[in-house]
Design an enzyme around this catalytic site. Structure first.
Site, PDB file in Angstrom:
ATOM      1  N   GLY A 194      -9.922 -20.110  45.261  1.00 25.41           N
ATOM      2  CA  GLY A 194     -10.889 -19.172  45.831  1.00 25.41           C
ATOM      3  C   GLY A 194     -10.820 -17.786  45.216  1.00 25.41           C
TER       4      GLY A 194
ATOM      5  N   GLU B  88      -1.661 -15.696  31.561  1.00 27.73           N
ATOM      6  CA  GLU B  88      -2.353 -16.193  30.371  1.00 27.73           C
ATOM      7  C   GLU B  88      -3.231 -15.095  29.787  1.00 27.73           C
ATOM      8  OE1 GLU B  88      -4.359 -19.668  31.978  1.00 27.73           O
ATOM      9  OE2 GLU B  88      -6.113 -18.499  32.546  1.00 27.73           O
TER      10      GLU B  88
ATOM     11  N   TYR C  19      -6.356 -13.047  28.893  1.00 23.86           N
ATOM     12  CA  TYR C  19      -7.620 -12.833  29.603  1.00 23.86           C
ATOM     13  C   TYR C  19      -8.744 -12.789  28.579  1.00 23.86           C
ATOM     14  CZ  TYR C  19     -11.241 -10.719  32.472  1.00 23.86           C
ATOM     15  OH  TYR C  19     -12.418 -10.480  33.129  1.00 23.86           O
TER      16      TYR C  19
ATOM     17  N   HIS D 234     -17.675 -19.936  32.253  1.00 16.58           N
ATOM     18  CA  HIS D 234     -16.966 -20.960  33.020  1.00 16.58           C
ATOM     19  C   HIS D 234     -17.828 -22.215  32.947  1.00 16.58           C
ATOM     20  CE1 HIS D 234     -14.865 -22.446  36.860  1.00 16.58           C
ATOM     21  NE2 HIS D 234     -15.767 -23.346  36.574  1.00 16.58           N
TER      22      HIS D 234
ATOM     23  N   LYS E 252     -18.201 -18.755  42.635  1.00 20.42           N
ATOM     24  CA  LYS E 252     -19.484 -19.168  42.058  1.00 20.42           C
ATOM     25  C   LYS E 252     -20.657 -18.877  43.000  1.00 20.42           C
ATOM     26  CE  LYS E 252     -16.770 -22.770  39.945  1.00 20.42           C
ATOM     27  NZ  LYS E 252     -16.167 -24.083  40.243  1.00 20.42           N
TER      28      LYS E 252
ATOM     29  N   GLU F  72     -12.019 -27.625  34.840  1.00 19.13           N
ATOM     30  CA  GLU F  72     -12.621 -26.311  34.606  1.00 19.13           C
ATOM     31  C   GLU F  72     -12.115 -25.756  33.282  1.00 19.13           C
ATOM     32  OE1 GLU F  72     -13.572 -24.716  39.080  1.00 19.13           O
ATOM     33  OE2 GLU F  72     -11.864 -23.801  38.054  1.00 19.13           O
TER      34      GLU F  72
ATOM     35  N   ASN G 162      -9.843 -29.467  39.594  1.00 18.95           N
ATOM     36  CA  ASN G 162     -10.087 -29.603  41.025  1.00 18.95           C
ATOM     37  C   ASN G 162     -10.156 -31.080  41.366  1.00 18.95           C
ATOM     38  OD1 ASN G 162     -10.232 -26.817  41.597  1.00 18.95           O
ATOM     39  ND2 ASN G 162     -12.271 -26.770  40.694  1.00 18.95           N
TER      40      ASN G 162
ATOM     41  N   ARG H 153     -11.262 -32.825  43.924  1.00 17.97           N
ATOM     42  CA  ARG H 153     -12.105 -33.087  45.102  1.00 17.97           C
ATOM     43  C   ARG H 153     -13.566 -33.133  44.660  1.00 17.97           C
ATOM     44  NH1 ARG H 153     -11.285 -27.332  44.977  1.00 17.97           N
ATOM     45  NH2 ARG H 153     -13.300 -26.489  44.341  1.00 17.97           N
TER      46      ARG H 153
ATOM     47  N   VAL I  41     -18.550 -28.136  45.586  1.00 17.96           N
ATOM     48  CA  VAL I  41     -19.778 -27.585  46.168  1.00 17.96           C
ATOM     49  C   VAL I  41     -20.965 -27.879  45.239  1.00 17.96           C
ATOM     50  CG1 VAL I  41     -20.972 -25.447  46.799  1.00 17.96           C
ATOM     51  CG2 VAL I  41     -18.552 -25.733  47.377  1.00 17.96           C
TER      52      VAL I  41
HETATM   53  P1  ADP Z   1      -9.539 -20.191  41.548  1.00 17.37           P
HETATM   54  O1  ADP Z   1      -8.867 -21.505  41.669  1.00 17.37           O
HETATM   55  O2  ADP Z   1      -8.928 -19.131  42.421  1.00 17.37           O
HETATM   56  O3  ADP Z   1     -11.029 -20.269  41.663  1.00 17.37           O
HETATM   57  P2  ADP Z   1      -9.656 -20.210  38.626  1.00 17.37           P
HETATM   58  O4  ADP Z   1      -8.442 -20.459  37.807  1.00 17.37           O
HETATM   59  O5  ADP Z   1     -10.637 -21.329  38.793  1.00 17.37           O
HETATM   60  O6  ADP Z   1      -9.208 -19.680  40.077  1.00 17.37           O
HETATM   61  O7  ADP Z   1     -10.442 -18.940  38.058  1.00 17.37           O
HETATM   62  C1  ADP Z   1     -11.563 -18.425  38.714  1.00 17.37           C
HETATM   63  C2  ADP Z   1     -12.363 -17.546  37.785  1.00 17.37           C
HETATM   64  O8  ADP Z   1     -11.569 -16.447  37.309  1.00 17.37           O
HETATM   65  C3  ADP Z   1     -12.882 -18.220  36.541  1.00 17.37           C
HETATM   66  O9  ADP Z   1     -14.059 -18.930  36.774  1.00 17.37           O
HETATM   67  C4  ADP Z   1     -13.073 -17.025  35.610  1.00 17.37           C
HETATM   68  O10 ADP Z   1     -14.268 -16.352  35.928  1.00 17.37           O
HETATM   69  C5  ADP Z   1     -11.900 -16.126  35.965  1.00 17.37           C
HETATM   70  N1  ADP Z   1     -10.754 -16.364  35.079  1.00 17.37           N
HETATM   71  C6  ADP Z   1      -9.650 -17.110  35.334  1.00 17.37           C
HETATM   72  N2  ADP Z   1      -8.806 -17.118  34.293  1.00 17.37           N
HETATM   73  C7  ADP Z   1      -9.341 -16.351  33.326  1.00 17.37           C
HETATM   74  C8  ADP Z   1      -8.947 -15.961  31.988  1.00 17.37           C
HETATM   75  N3  ADP Z   1      -7.809 -16.362  31.465  1.00 17.37           N
HETATM   76  N4  ADP Z   1      -9.791 -15.159  31.296  1.00 17.37           N
HETATM   77  C9  ADP Z   1     -10.970 -14.746  31.818  1.00 17.37           C
HETATM   78  N5  ADP Z   1     -11.388 -15.070  33.061  1.00 17.37           N
HETATM   79  C10 ADP Z   1     -10.597 -15.869  33.815  1.00 17.37           C
END
Ligand code: ADP
Length: 450
Positions: free
Chosen positions: A164, A200, A202, A208, A237, A275, A290, A292, A295
């Site tokens: 989230g 990691e 950025y 995404h 999202k 993802e 994920n 599951r 959405v």
């Molecule tokens: P969560 O499980 O909390 O949703 P995610 O790992 O899916 O977390 O990351 C959610 C969002 O955060 C991604 O869709 C992206 O927009 C941003 N994000 C995560 N990691 C990175 C990264 N290394 N660089 C740029 N954006 C990132």
């Protein structure tokens, strides 16, 4: 086939699962909290059990109450939907121990993928590329500094147990690292009961893009193409579409093939989502999996014609997929707008009574919602009240269809994201497919500037 399924969820996804069961001739049992007695999932399921007071910790997340309901009603299986207990490995184990089929992957798969640091390790071994970063959890601030210096700024500190969009901190230079590391750990500890974080690289303007996969218990795994999910706010999202304007068929087949192979290697069963972050040159990196139904699953259903919830149920019943990768065909373009009960500018929740209500219809329009005229959106749960999904021959026609659908979609009495979606559909960047996870930031700043 199962005779009776309990749906351990509420809202639109509970209704969605009821529809899937009804078409398969399976009886349904809804569970509900005291805040949800007027909900459509309660009304439309064949049977319903109240499992506790409004707070989800005492109802939808309360495993003994959910299992008792399942046992009293003598169900064969439980569908967890998304959120709540959907990615709780312990819950899946309890179901198994009680001889109730959990409709989803194995507890082991849920556990591995639920720990993002472990998931990255597993997927790297299975052949997916990762962003440069820590190998697993970062235990000390000294390690954090060394790793960040090594990969170069900006970096992102992320909660291993995260979800989230919580427990994430972007760090632009070394002076910010120490406090970001501490805050992310603190936030992760408070939200997930686990302070572990990893680091990691950025990416500044990524997309995404995620791949839907389906695996059965006979070792077959297919991918159902990608969803573009770059329109996000606070890492959550807002709009999803399939296919992504970035990928051509060659890239889709190559990346999808790699993703399906990785999932086959780990023996993944049921629906799952890989993802990825993409840069504009189509370099891509595994972010998380994920385990599951998501959405945004309808956009994939619209372009493939495959019912993902029914597929989950059939797979849990031990049936083979019944089709191969070559049988999967992509047709047209689909877009989904998440309709949240929230203030469109402030993005704060806006629960309450719905006093006027009209849903769009016509060709290529699908609505997944549990709201209705006279329904009171309770303040206790997620603010999403429904999803508007369209399907058409091309992206351009899908946008036109979404616009005309949004124009006649009325939900009054509460504030919703409908006006925001109307404005996004008019935005030049959206229309031209010029997307990144920073889209909303730029869009909102432009709107503010008038
Ligand atoms: P969560 O499980 O909390 O949703 P995610 O790992 O899916 O977390 O990351 C959610 C969002 O955060 C991604 O869709 C992206 O927009 C941003 N994000 C995560 N990691 C990175 C990264 N290394 N660089 C740029 N954006 C990132």
């Amino acid at each position: 086939m199962f005779k009776k399924i309990l749906i351990a969820n509420r809202g639109e996804i509970a209704c969605r699962i009821i529809w899937a069961c009804r078409e398969l001739g399976i009886e349904t049992v809804a569970i509900y909290s005291e805040a949800d007695s007027d909900s459509l999932h309660v009304r439309f399921a064949d049977d319903a059990v109240c499992i506790g007071p409004p707070p989800s910790g005492q109802s939808y997340l309360h495993i003994p109450a959910v299992i008792s309901a399942a046992e009293i009603k003598n169900v064969d299986a439980i569908h967890p939907g998304y959120g709540f207990l959907a990615e709780n490995a312990h819950f899946a184990e309890v179901c198994e121990a009680c001889n109730i089929k959990f409709i989803g992957p194995t507890p082991a798969a849920i556990r591995t993928m639920g720990d993002k640091a472990q998931a990255k390790k597993a997927m790297k071994e299975a052949g997916l590329p990762l962003l440069p970063g820590s190998e697993g959890v970062v235990e000390t601030i000294e390690d954090a500094i060394a790793i960040a210096n090594n990969i170069g700024y900006p970096v992102i500190v992320k909660a291993s147990a995260g979800g989230g969009g919580r427990g994430m901190r972007i760090v632009r230079n070394s002076s910010e690292l120490s406090s970001a590391y501490q805050t992310a750990r603190h936030e992760a500890g408070a939200a997930f009961n686990d302070p572990s974080v990893y680091i990691e690289k950025y990416l500044e303007n990524p997309r995404h893009i995620e791949f839907q996969i389906l695996g059965d218990t006979h070792g077959n795994v297919v991918h159902l193409g990608e969803r573009e999910c770059s329109i996000q706010r606070r890492h959550q999202k807002l709009i999803e579409e399939a296919p992504s304007a970035l990928l051509n068929q060659e890239v889709r087949n190559r990346v999808g093939g790699l993703v399906a192979k990785a999932c086959q290697e780990i023996g993944y069963v049921s629906a799952g989502t890989i993802e990825l972050l993409f840069d504009n040159d189509c370099n891509f990196y595994f972010m998380e999996m994920n385990t599951r139904i998501q959405v945004e699953h309808p956009v994939t259903e619209m372009i493939t014609g495959i019912d993902l919830v029914q597929a989950q149920i059939r797979i849990a019943n031990g049936e083979p997929l019944g089709f191969s990768q070559e049988d999967v065909r992509f047709n047209g373009h689909s877009i989904e707008c998440r309709i949240n009960a929230e203030h469109p500018e402030k993005f704060t929740p806006s629960p309450g009574l719905i006093t006027a209500f009209n849903l769009p219809g016509g060709p290529g329009v699908r609505i997944d919602t549990a709201a209705y005229l006279g329904y009171t959106v309770p303040p206790n749960y997620d603010s999403m009240v429904g999803k508007l999904i369209v399907h058409s021959s091309s992206r351009q026609m899908a946008i036109a269809r979404m616009k005309r659908a949004l124009d006649v979609m009325i939900i009054e009495g509460i504030k919703t994201t409908i006006p925001l979606h109307r404005r996004i559909m008019d935005s030049q960047d959206f229309i031209s497919g010029n997307l990144s996870t920073r889209f909303m930031e730029t869009f909102l700043a432009q709107q503010k500037a008038g």
